[in-house]
Write an enzyme that holds these catalytic residues in place. Structure first.
Site, mmCIF file in Angstrom:
data_model
loop_
_atom_site.group_PDB
_atom_site.id
_atom_site.type_symbol
_atom_site.label_atom_id
_atom_site.label_comp_id
_atom_site.label_asym_id
_atom_site.label_seq_id
_atom_site.Cartn_x
_atom_site.Cartn_y
_atom_site.Cartn_z
ATOM 1 N N ASP A 41 0.779 -1.103 0.050
ATOM 2 C CA ASP A 41 0.010 -0.045 0.043
ATOM 3 C C ASP A 41 0.907 1.291 -0.067
ATOM 4 O O ASP A 41 1.492 1.443 0.853
ATOM 5 C CB ASP A 41 -1.071 0.032 1.291
ATOM 6 C CG ASP A 41 -2.057 0.946 0.934
ATOM 7 O OD1 ASP A 41 -2.052 1.646 0.099
ATOM 8 O OD2 ASP A 41 -3.166 0.957 1.875
ATOM 9 N N ASP A 98 -2.437 2.413 -6.156
ATOM 10 C CA ASP A 98 -1.573 2.270 -5.265
ATOM 11 C C ASP A 98 -1.775 1.138 -4.261
ATOM 12 O O ASP A 98 -1.090 1.064 -3.062
ATOM 13 C CB ASP A 98 -1.734 3.711 -4.346
ATOM 14 C CG ASP A 98 -2.991 3.724 -3.758
ATOM 15 O OD1 ASP A 98 -4.193 2.965 -4.090
ATOM 16 O OD2 ASP A 98 -3.363 4.406 -2.633
ATOM 17 N N GLU A 99 -2.353 -0.092 -4.752
ATOM 18 C CA GLU A 99 -2.412 -1.063 -3.742
ATOM 19 C C GLU A 99 -2.489 -2.339 -4.634
ATOM 20 O O GLU A 99 -3.254 -2.444 -5.573
ATOM 21 C CB GLU A 99 -3.653 -0.709 -2.812
ATOM 22 C CG GLU A 99 -4.099 -2.070 -1.944
ATOM 23 C CD GLU A 99 -5.327 -1.649 -1.106
ATOM 24 O OE1 GLU A 99 -5.561 -2.375 -0.236
ATOM 25 O OE2 GLU A 99 -6.226 -0.849 -1.364
#
Length: 523
Positions: A11, A105-106
């Site tokens: 993350d 983003d993950e």
């Protein structure tokens, strides 16, 4: 569930805000809030400096402004975020062929599928190397969780924030989960949490103690059984390399409720075009057209129409959406409109007679709608940050000057070079001229139609010829001729009346992304 920590969850830390701080030296160490800037906008990401004031993602932007009025409020720049995300995802694919992106983003990674030895030591080495590589390639930081399941790996990355690594070792799962809120478990939203609260269940330990039978009685067989297994620390969900989208859509929220029927029809036509553009970018087509209408009283309804076959024809989607909106009474006011396509396919199978007729009938109406929409302009303040970013990108691609210079927009001046918009109003636009690898830059103000000022593409976060390494942080600004500096706060509040063409320079700050946090292993 595998006992060994072979599932990795990455993350990126405050991704959008961290990218903006890396791109804008004057904002480093200062509160930055990214999202929709209208009265009904929401926060997409807040930097850690802004979170100290209670600002968090999904918060109404109006509330964020009250909590942290001196923050820099910026539109999202998805062109930049996608490039950074692509670099990160390439790093993940070097670890394993099984990478499951959840967002820009993950992502989850199955390390075992990539040949990593199923031991704590091997997992730790991979996680530490990944964090180092991410910083070297992007200049940003990410937090890593390692565990034997997706649920626990995600919990680990949350505990690792910011810029850390947490390993949940086999045999420690129940003790770790016990005191946590039941909302920690996947699938437990506000409604489920409220049902459990009324039954006296607040923590994961209490969920486990209630027993499977009681959870089934409260929540139903499927949900109750799944929740009990997760409370036990058991999560059998595999890492899936490709997640197939069920639908593609576009929607906007308006600052002021829309009551004019013609305006509603024009907005539906515009949203249909945006939806089809996303559909084509994904290489998909769809069979069912759906509209979404949220009225003045927050009641929300949907209407759908299934076509004869999958399509990616904008005329067909516009026509179907127009028919659907005609069946909805919008006279009392509309705060949100959306158009989506579901029943996705990788091909088009047009009914050449029926759908060609639909497209032909829609052509004249669509042309008129587009011309009228151009005259009316786009309404400000969409709720979803993606819509703000799209409009900024559309403005940068257009031949003419944008009607509004939105805070955070990339620009280039023929004399002063690259910069970004701090704010605009009363016919003027204020720009700070700096680059990701420069010192905090000077502020200058121009007329909004200054021919020397143009929208531009985002610069990379790292100097192309400088090799790997994070962008410089914490450098002092060059003083202005009178020896003063200008703290880079309140960036989106519009141009300062006192600033002239030779506005004062911005003050830089230290790193604010939790750098130097310890790498830990949870028992």
């Amino acid at each position: 569930m595998r006992g060994a920590p072979t599932i990795l969850h990455l993350d990126m830390d405050a991704f959008y805000a961290s990218a903006e701080q890396a791109a804008k030296p004057s904002l480093r160490g200062k509160p930055v809030i990214v999202g929709g800037l209208g009265p009904r906008g929401v926060v997409a990401t807040a930097s850690y400096e802004a979170r100290v004031f209670g600002v968090h993602s999904a918060m109404a932007m109006a509330q964020a402004r009250r909590l942290c009025p001196n923050a820099a409020f910026l539109i999202p720049r998805f062109a930049l975020y996608r490039k950074v995300s692509d670099s990160v995802m390439r790093l993940l694919h070097t670890l394993s062929p099984l990478v499951e992106p959840l967002s820009l983003d993950e992502a989850f990674v199955d390390l075992e599928a990539g040949g990593t030895e199923a031991t704590v030591q091997a997992a730790r080495a991979v996680g530490e190397r990944l964090r180092t590589d991410i910083r070297a390639v992007t200049g940003l930081t990410g937090s890593v969780g390692l565990a034997g399941s997706k649920m626990l790996a995600k919990i680990g990355s949350e505990q690792a924030k910011p810029d850390g690594l947490v390993i949940i070792e086999p045999g420690t799962e129940r003790d770790l989960l016990g005191p946590m809120s039941v909302r920690t478990l996947p699938g437990v939203g506000p409604a489920t949490a409220e049902t459990l609260r009324r039954a006296g269940i607040h923590t994961v330990a209490e969920t486990r103690e209630a027993g499977e039978a009681e959870l089934v009685r409260l929540l139903g067989r499927a949900h109750g059984t799944s929740l009990f297994l997760m409370a036990e620390g058991r999560d059998e969900r595999p890492v899936v390399a490709e997640r197939d989208a069920k639908s593609i859509s576009a929607e906007d929220t308006f600052d002021v409720d829309v009551t004019d029927r013609t305006r509603v029809q024009l907005e539906i036509a515009r949203l249909a075009d945006r939806c089809v553009r996303r559909l084509r970018e994904a290489g998909r087509s769809g069979r069912t057209v759906v509209i979404k209408v949220r009225r003045y009283d927050f009641s929300t309804l949907t209407r759908s129409e299934t076509l004869r076959g999958p399509t990616d024809d904008p005329g067909v989607v516009r026509e179907a959406a127009a028919r659907l909106i005609d069946s909805v009474d919008t006279t009392a006011g509309v705060r949100l409109l959306g158009v989506g396509v579901s029943g996705l396919a990788d091909y088009t199978q047009e009914d050449l007679f029926a759908q060609a007729a639909q497209a032909a009938q829609a052509a004249q109406a669509a042309q008129a709608a587009h011309e009228a929409l151009e005259d009316a302009g786009h309404p400000p303040g969409p709720e979803r940050p993606e819509a703000v970013g799209e409009r900024a990108e559309e403005a940068s691609e257009g031949a003419g000057k944008p009607r509004h210079w939105l805070p955070g927009t990339d620009v280039r001046h023929t004399e002063y070079g690259a910069g970004w918009v701090q704010g605009s109003g009363v016919g003027r636009v204020t720009v700070r001229f700096e680059e990701p690898w420069s010192r905090p830059g000077r502020v200058r103000t121009f007329a909004v139609d200054d021919p020397a000022l143009e929208p531009s593409e985002p610069l990379p976060l790292l100097r192309p010829d400088a090799g790997p390494g994070p962008a410089p942080q914490g450098e002092a600004a060059d003083p202005s001729p009178d020896g003063t500096t200008d703290p880079a706060e309140g960036m989106s509040q519009g141009p300062r009346e006192a600033e002239g063409p030779d506005g004062s320079a911005g003050a830089g700050g230290g790193p604010g992304q939790g750098q130097g946090q310890p790498v830990t292993s949870r028992p």
